[in-house]
Each structure stands twice: as C-alpha cells, then as structure tokens.
Write an enzyme that holds these catalytic residues in place. Structure first.
Site, PDB file in Angstrom:
ATOM      1  N   ASP A  46      -2.416   9.801 -18.301  1.00  0.00           N
ATOM      2  CA  ASP A  46      -2.437   9.887 -17.031  1.00  0.00           C
ATOM      3  C   ASP A  46      -1.800   8.577 -16.394  1.00  0.00           C
ATOM      4  OD1 ASP A  46      -3.992  10.673 -14.143  1.00  0.00           O
ATOM      5  OD2 ASP A  46      -4.667   8.452 -14.641  1.00  0.00           O
ATOM      6  N   TYR A  51       0.919   2.280 -10.062  1.00  0.00           N
ATOM      7  CA  TYR A  51       0.744   1.402 -11.162  1.00  0.00           C
ATOM      8  C   TYR A  51       1.927   0.567 -11.434  1.00  0.00           C
ATOM      9  CZ  TYR A  51      -3.275   4.453 -12.239  1.00  0.00           C
ATOM     10  OH  TYR A  51      -4.339   5.035 -12.273  1.00  0.00           O
ATOM     11  N   LYS A  77      -0.041  10.986 -10.037  1.00  0.00           N
ATOM     12  CA  LYS A  77      -0.809  11.092  -8.848  1.00  0.00           C
ATOM     13  C   LYS A  77       0.215  10.972  -7.523  1.00  0.00           C
ATOM     14  CE  LYS A  77      -4.299   8.713 -10.708  1.00  0.00           C
ATOM     15  NZ  LYS A  77      -3.726   8.339 -12.119  1.00  0.00           N
TER      16      LYS A  77
END
Length: 336
Positions: A46, A51, A77
């Site tokens: 994931d 990030y 995401k």
C-alpha cells in the site's frame, strides 16, 4: 468485490516510511526493505502520492516493477496531486504537517474532483512503473479541514473521486475502491449513502491496542452489517507500540507512554512480543481483512511476520481485558 477475495494474506506492507517519514532514509535502505518484504512472502503493498510527494511510490515501483504483475496486490490513493513545481510556502497538512519534511519538495494540491482523481491515478502509475492498480483509496478526507469545510470536501469526493473509482471498478480497470483515512466519520458517512458503494476501507490508527473505542461504537458494526472489509493501517500507533516514540504522528504524551508501559509489562510477563499483541489484536475483529504496518529497515519485516505467527496465550487476552486495557466490546483472537 470483498477485499478478502482480493488480498493475498493478512499481512501487507505500508510504505509511508519510504517517503522519508520522520527521517531521511537512504535509497539503498528503502529498496532493501521492499526486497525484504518480498522475500518474506508479503504480496500486498500500500502506498500513496502523499508519502514524500511521490517518493514512496517511486521507491516501491523500483522493486515491484521488476516482479510479475499478477503476483502481488497493489493499492495507492487519490486526493493529493503532486506537482512538478517546488513548494514555495510551508505546506499545511494539519497533524501530519511535519511527517515528510525530508521528502521531495514538490507542491501538492488537495483535490478529490474527477479531473484530479484521473490525473492522480495516471501519475501514480508512472511513478510506480506498472500498468494497473488493484485497489484505490480516497485519501484523508477530513484530515486537514475543520467545521463544515470537511463536509464540502466530502461532497467534492462523493461527486468526483467516488464516481470515478466506481466506474473504473465496474469497467474492471481496478478491482476495488474505498476510503483511506484516520478518522471514522467520513467512512460512516460513506456507508450511510445509497450510492456509490465502497468495497472496503483502510483505517489508520483507529483500531489499535491504544485507540479502538470510537471505531467499535458505530463504524465497525456498520461495516460488518454491510459486509465491508477493513485494512488496518498503523497497527503500532505511529510506532509507539513497536519501540518508537511517536503516537498520532507526534511525540507520544505521558499518558500514552504510561499505557504502553502497562502493555509491555503484561506482554513480558507472558513472554510474548508487544508487536504480536498489537498486530493480532487489530486483526481479531471480523471486519479486519489485513494489516499494513510500515517499515524502513529490512529486519522489521521479519519481526512483523514473526509477530503475526507468534502464539499468544488466551490467558494474556483475558488479563488484558480484566485490567481494562482493551474495550469489553473488542473481539479478541480465537481461543481467548
């Protein structure tokens, strides 16, 4: 499709630390950690553009792009678009503000519109070096907004990202979609909608040994009734349950340290690891499909695998409840 029909196991790998969370991580260390996860048999990964402003995706892709694409499950995401231009102002990411100060300097936009969602997916595929995603999470609705503002952003996501991802799922481009958040309210609101319907959700930090009461009150009963699965993010509560000093992305306050010390004392008395207790607790709820702890050192991956498989005596769980260290409503692992 239920997440349990997609995910290849109960332990995945969360890549937030690969975005230089809290510290600057050398490339070789980051890549070695992903390789260690692969070598340990982990096949669910994931990530997110947030990030490190795309750094985690790029590092993860360096390794995964060399593996057979059908041999692993990949999620990322939408909700933040990484721009090519550098950030000129101090970014306001609320409680996550200082997380990625060592990440890439790129400016990021908070957007859950149709156009932003489509662009975000396209950009993620390029950074990851793959041709498709399996699961896409709508990231951090309500994270950095207050009052009615988060409801406005939720409506933006409902009419934008939610519909884009539903279409992609229905077309077979992705296998599933849901919300990736560390607040229960946006998931509850989504589950109350007649459409669109998510397949699951990634809940970070809200179903751990240190914080689970709120999720048990409303969200998890709703999810169980609707057969919607949960991926547990941050099962170690930002690291404080794994020997670190952070809780909720900040230095852990004294009351949290005190509770962690009580948990450690109990695990030591029973001769088990606190990571085993934390991980197995988070996975004990019927809605939990997998957990995705993060890591930046190869040795941590072996620790996580060992924690998942460690035998924890039923008496430990019973005493945990008797001491009031977990909610009476929290399901405990089989045999407790």
């Amino acid at each position: 499709m239920a997440l349990t029909g997609i995910l290849p196991g109960r332990l995945g790998f969360g890549t937030a630390p690969l975005g230089n969370m809290f510290r600057a991580i050398p490339d070789e260390e980051a890549l070695a950690t992903v390789e260690a996860a692969w070598d340990q048999g982990i096949r669910y990964y994931d990530t997110a553009p947030f990030y490190g402003a795309g750094l985690a995706e790029a590092r993860l892709g360096q390794v995964l792009s060399t593996k057979p694409r059908d041999s692993y499950v990949l999620s990322t995401k939408v909700g933040r678009v990484v721009l090519d231009e550098p950030e000129s102002d101090v970014p306001d990411f609320g409680e996550k503000g200082g997380l990625f100060e060592h990440g890439r300097p790129n400016k990021m936009l908070h957007e859950w519109t149709t156009a932003a969602t489509e662009r975000s997916i396209e950009d993620s595929l390029k950074r990851l070096g793959v041709d498709r995603l399996d699961i896409v999470w709508v990231h951090d609705i309500a994270q950095d907004f207050h009052g009615d503002q988060w409801l406005q952003k939720f409506e933006e996501a409902r009419t934008g990202a939610f519909r884009v991802l539903t279409r992609l799922r229905d077309e077979g481009v992705i296998k599933a979609w849901g919300l990736g958040v560390n607040r229960t309210e946006p998931i509850e609101l989504t589950l109350a909608l007649e459409e669109p319907r998510p397949d699951g959700f990634l809940l970070a930090g809200r179903y751990t040994l240190l914080d689970h009461e709120h999720a048990l009150q409303r969200l998890l009963p709703m999810a169980q009734e609707q057969n919607v699965d949960m991926v547990v993010g941050g099962p170690y509560s930002s690291g404080v349950l794994a020997g670190g000093t952070h809780f909720e992305y900040q230095q852990a306050p004294p009351e949290i340290i005190e509770r962690v010390n009580k948990l450690k004392a109990l695990t030591e008395r029973y001769g088990i690891g606190i990571k085993a207790a934390a991980l197995q607790f988070s996975l004990a709820h019927p809605v939990s499909a997998a957990a995705v702890p993060g890591a930046t050192r190869p040795s941590r991956i072996a620790e996580d695998v060992a924690a998942l498989n460690e035998t924890v005596p039923a008496a430990f769980w019973q005493e945990l409840r008797a001491q009031g260290l977990v909610s009476p409503a929290a399901p405990l692992p089989d045999g407790a």
